[in-house]
Design an enzyme around this catalytic site. Structure first.
Site, PDB file in Angstrom:
ATOM      1  N   LYS A  22       0.840  -1.203   0.000  1.00 34.74           N
ATOM      2  CA  LYS A  22       0.000   0.000   0.000  1.00 34.74           C
ATOM      3  C   LYS A  22       0.877   1.257   0.000  1.00 34.74           C
ATOM      4  O   LYS A  22       0.657   2.179  -0.774  1.00 34.74           O
ATOM      5  CB  LYS A  22      -0.898  -0.008   1.246  1.00 34.74           C
ATOM      6  CG  LYS A  22      -1.579   1.309   1.549  1.00 34.74           C
ATOM      7  CD  LYS A  22      -2.468   1.231   2.768  1.00 34.74           C
ATOM      8  CE  LYS A  22      -1.790   1.561   4.068  1.00 34.74           C
ATOM      9  NZ  LYS A  22      -1.493   2.981   4.308  1.00 34.74           N
ATOM     10  N   ASN A  23       1.884   1.276   0.876  1.00 38.73           N
ATOM     11  CA  ASN A  23       2.685   2.487   1.042  1.00 38.73           C
ATOM     12  C   ASN A  23       3.659   2.741  -0.108  1.00 38.73           C
ATOM     13  O   ASN A  23       4.284   3.789  -0.166  1.00 38.73           O
ATOM     14  CB  ASN A  23       3.443   2.453   2.381  1.00 38.73           C
ATOM     15  CG  ASN A  23       2.497   2.679   3.548  1.00 38.73           C
ATOM     16  OD1 ASN A  23       1.313   2.985   3.348  1.00 38.73           O
ATOM     17  ND2 ASN A  23       2.999   2.505   4.758  1.00 38.73           N
ATOM     18  N   CYS A 117      -4.549  13.015  12.839  1.00 39.30           N
ATOM     19  CA  CYS A 117      -5.256  11.734  12.735  1.00 39.30           C
ATOM     20  C   CYS A 117      -5.080  11.009  14.043  1.00 39.30           C
ATOM     21  O   CYS A 117      -4.440  11.528  14.963  1.00 39.30           O
ATOM     22  CB  CYS A 117      -4.752  10.914  11.555  1.00 39.30           C
ATOM     23  SG  CYS A 117      -3.152  10.206  11.842  1.00 39.30           S
ATOM     24  N   ARG A 122       0.696  14.743  13.204  1.00 45.00           N
ATOM     25  CA  ARG A 122       1.247  14.519  11.865  1.00 45.00           C
ATOM     26  C   ARG A 122       1.381  15.801  11.046  1.00 45.00           C
ATOM     27  O   ARG A 122       0.665  16.015  10.060  1.00 45.00           O
ATOM     28  CB  ARG A 122       0.424  13.457  11.118  1.00 45.00           C
ATOM     29  CG  ARG A 122       0.433  12.131  11.852  1.00 45.00           C
ATOM     30  CD  ARG A 122      -0.241  11.034  11.115  1.00 45.00           C
ATOM     31  NE  ARG A 122       0.592  10.405  10.127  1.00 45.00           N
ATOM     32  CZ  ARG A 122       0.252   9.312   9.450  1.00 45.00           C
ATOM     33  NH1 ARG A 122      -0.910   8.735   9.684  1.00 45.00           N
ATOM     34  NH2 ARG A 122       1.050   8.793   8.563  1.00 45.00           N
TER      35      ARG A 122
HETATM   36  C1  UD1 Z   1       4.410   6.833   6.288  1.00 48.13           C
HETATM   37  C2  UD1 Z   1       3.515   5.622   6.112  1.00 48.13           C
HETATM   38  C3  UD1 Z   1       2.982   5.159   7.468  1.00 48.13           C
HETATM   39  C4  UD1 Z   1       4.130   4.922   8.428  1.00 48.13           C
HETATM   40  C5  UD1 Z   1       5.064   6.143   8.491  1.00 48.13           C
HETATM   41  C6  UD1 Z   1       6.307   5.903   9.318  1.00 48.13           C
HETATM   42  C7  UD1 Z   1       2.558   5.965   3.907  1.00 48.13           C
HETATM   43  C8  UD1 Z   1       1.351   6.263   3.089  1.00 48.13           C
HETATM   44  N1  UD1 Z   1       2.390   5.974   5.235  1.00 48.13           N
HETATM   45  O1  UD1 Z   1       3.607   7.878   6.816  1.00 48.13           O
HETATM   46  O2  UD1 Z   1       2.236   3.956   7.277  1.00 48.13           O
HETATM   47  O3  UD1 Z   1       3.637   4.675   9.720  1.00 48.13           O
HETATM   48  O4  UD1 Z   1       5.484   6.504   7.161  1.00 48.13           O
HETATM   49  O5  UD1 Z   1       7.010   4.813   8.846  1.00 48.13           O
HETATM   50  O6  UD1 Z   1       3.621   5.689   3.380  1.00 48.13           O
HETATM   51  N2  UD1 Z   1       6.741  14.567  10.594  1.00 48.13           N
HETATM   52  C9  UD1 Z   1       6.953  15.905  10.877  1.00 48.13           C
HETATM   53  N3  UD1 Z   1       6.840  16.809   9.857  1.00 48.13           N
HETATM   54  C10 UD1 Z   1       6.551  16.446   8.583  1.00 48.13           C
HETATM   55  C11 UD1 Z   1       6.347  15.069   8.299  1.00 48.13           C
HETATM   56  C12 UD1 Z   1       6.446  14.156   9.320  1.00 48.13           C
HETATM   57  O7  UD1 Z   1       7.202  16.269  12.016  1.00 48.13           O
HETATM   58  O8  UD1 Z   1       6.476  17.303   7.696  1.00 48.13           O
HETATM   59  C13 UD1 Z   1       6.812  13.567  11.690  1.00 48.13           C
HETATM   60  C14 UD1 Z   1       5.451  12.897  11.919  1.00 48.13           C
HETATM   61  O9  UD1 Z   1       4.645  13.656  12.762  1.00 48.13           O
HETATM   62  C15 UD1 Z   1       5.860  11.581  12.551  1.00 48.13           C
HETATM   63  C16 UD1 Z   1       7.209  11.290  11.868  1.00 48.13           C
HETATM   64  O10 UD1 Z   1       7.651  12.510  11.295  1.00 48.13           O
HETATM   65  O11 UD1 Z   1       6.061  11.730  13.931  1.00 48.13           O
HETATM   66  C17 UD1 Z   1       7.124  10.226  10.801  1.00 48.13           C
HETATM   67  O12 UD1 Z   1       6.194  10.600   9.809  1.00 48.13           O
HETATM   68  P1  UD1 Z   1       6.404  10.236   8.273  1.00 48.13           P
HETATM   69  O13 UD1 Z   1       7.633   9.400   8.111  1.00 48.13           O
HETATM   70  O14 UD1 Z   1       6.281  11.482   7.485  1.00 48.13           O
HETATM   71  O15 UD1 Z   1       5.137   9.326   8.018  1.00 48.13           O
HETATM   72  P2  UD1 Z   1       4.143   9.384   6.813  1.00 48.13           P
HETATM   73  O16 UD1 Z   1       4.891   9.630   5.547  1.00 48.13           O
HETATM   74  O17 UD1 Z   1       2.999  10.254   7.149  1.00 48.13           O
END
Ligand code: UD1
Length: 417
Positions: A22-23, A117, A122
């Site tokens: 999915k990811n 969420c 996030r």
């Molecule tokens: C993706 C995955 C999700 C997985 C996560 C971590 C997809 C569709 N989803 O989510 O299933 O759990 O990676 O492996 O691929 N953060 C910030 N600022 C930002 C972006 C992120 O502070 O601009 C923080 C988030 O709050 C979180 C951490 O970074 O605490 C990890 O998030 P991120 O790696 O971005 O996860 P997703 O890409 O949302």
């Protein structure tokens, strides 16, 4: 509202094939916006999230054809719109990943803020920091984020945290930029590598994906291609832990074992037999396993998306397990549900202390998010009696044909209204 009724079982056995990830599928679907040719994608999992993203893409003018099960044809030759509103954006966070490709190809995009969420706030600050560094004007007002640029120019971008989504969004924005972009402290997840491979097949010039330094040399345009999505390592891990917890002997097929290192290592440490054979993994469990400690980390550490499933195993392991969540701030909602089933779990900040019990008991529980739902099914397979799991739409977002696959290995699970 649909629910799952799961009966405890005496063990699982047989073969199960893992679906495409999915990811990996979601950002790759977004990336098709970058190219004005025809793209064929294989092994796209048939999931609610994929359906929603296809709706977002159609709204932009992309022609999306569902050729057969797991096969999609996309053509983004005529992008007619660059704006996605809250109705679609609020249904799925990952839709935000269209922003980088739209900005790169069209020079403009506006998207409703994805918002928080269940597992935490996030934020998207790292995505936006990357767009700004590439030269875009980014404005956030009235719940919409707008990014505009006459042209994007390659630069060096350091991510404060190796965010998966930010790495993907910035990598795609940089693909058609002028000059070279370096993303430092990039996420290294296999899904990033799959996306980079897909972009390179379309003519992009990306090096270093899968390491913490990714370099993207901008190109003028991208062409169509055919691509097969990598197997879902989280789905594979979920079946591995289900077998460990319920006992039995299951062969999990269509797996890339090198993506499974932390899961394999931890299961072996707790006493489960694991054999790797090419692209399959055999799990054998006599239902006796020791407690273990885990700490979630960016790849190649233990995935946060496996934390709830491991906790299900820890609830009936012999001894005390400590589970530390470092990636998301609020990812312990499943604890109350497990405790409802008779588990003994205490939360102390980012740590969950799990004292293994002999047996969980049948209960009515709620899937608070996708992986919580999977973990509750695992727990339910180990109890004597029936467990009722509600809010299963979360589970449908991320597991293709879950009921059929579980039936094939001997589990008793049914969907009821
Ligand atoms: C993706 C995955 C999700 C997985 C996560 C971590 C997809 C569709 N989803 O989510 O299933 O759990 O990676 O492996 O691929 N953060 C910030 N600022 C930002 C972006 C992120 O502070 O601009 C923080 C988030 O709050 C979180 C951490 O970074 O605490 C990890 O998030 P991120 O790696 O971005 O996860 P997703 O890409 O949302």
């Amino acid at each position: 509202m649909e629910k799952f009724i799961v009966e405890g079982c005496d063990g699982l056995s047989g073969h199960v094939r893992v679906s495409g990830a999915k990811n990996a599928a979601l950002p790759i679907l977004c990336a098709t916006v970058l190219c004005d040719g025809e793209v064929i994608l294989e092994d796209v999992p048939e999931l609610k999230d994929v359906e929603i993203l296809c709706e977002v893409l159609r709204g932009l003018g992309v022609v999306v054809e569902h050729l057969d099960k797991n096969i999609y044809k996309l053509n983004a030759e005529n992008i007619t719109n660059t704006i996605t509103g809250p109705e679609l954006m609020s249904k799925m966070r990952a839709s935000f990943t269209v922003m980088g490709p739209l900005l790169s190809r069209m020079g403009h995009t506006a998207n409703a803020l994805p918002g928080g969420c269940a597992i935490g706030t996030r934020p998207i600050d790292l995505h936006l920091k990357g767009f700004k560094a590439l030269g875009a004007d980014v404005i956030t007002e009235h719940g919409m984020v707008t990014a505009k640029a006459d042209k994007l120019v390659g630069t060096e971008i350091y991510l404060d945290f190796p965010s998966v989504g930010a790495t993907e969004n910035i990598m795609m924005a940089a693909t058609l930029a002028e000059g070279e972009t370096t993303i430092d402290n990039a996420a290294c997840e296999p899904e990033i590598v799959d996306l980079a491979n897909f972009l390179n097949k379309m003519g992009a010039e990306i090096r270093g994906a899968g390491t913490s330094i990714v370099k993207i040399k901008g190109v003028k345009s991208l062409h169509g291609c055919r691509h097969q999505i990598i197997p879902d390592r989280i789905e594979a891990g979920t079946f591995m832990i289900a077998t460990a917890a319920a006992g039995g002997n299951v062969v999990i097929e269509n797996v890339i074992p090198s993506h499974m290192r932390p899961v394999i290592a931890k299961l072996r440490e707790s006493g489960i037999e694991i054999y790797e054979n090419g692209d399959s993994i055999n799990v054998i469990s006599d239902r006796k396993f020791k407690s273990f400690d885990i700490k979630t980390l960016p790849y190649p550490g233990m995935p946060t998306d496996m934390q709830a499933q491991f906790m299900a195993l820890a609830t009936i392991a012999d001894g005390i397990s400590v589970i530390i969540e470092t990636v998301f701030e609020n990812r312990f909602m499943h604890v109350d549900e497990f405790n409802r089933m008779g588990a003994n779990i205490r939360i102390d900040g980012k740590n969950a202390i799990v004292q293994g019990v002999k047996k969980l008991r049948p209960s009515k529980v709620r899937a608070t998010d996708l992986r919580c739902g999977a973990a509750l099914i695992i727990a339910a397979l180990t109890v004597d009696g029936e467990t009722e799991i509600s809010d299963i739409y979360h589970i449908d977002r991320g597991y293709e044909d879950l009921v059929e696959k579980l039936h094939a290995i001997g589990a008793k699970i049914r969907r009821v209204d």
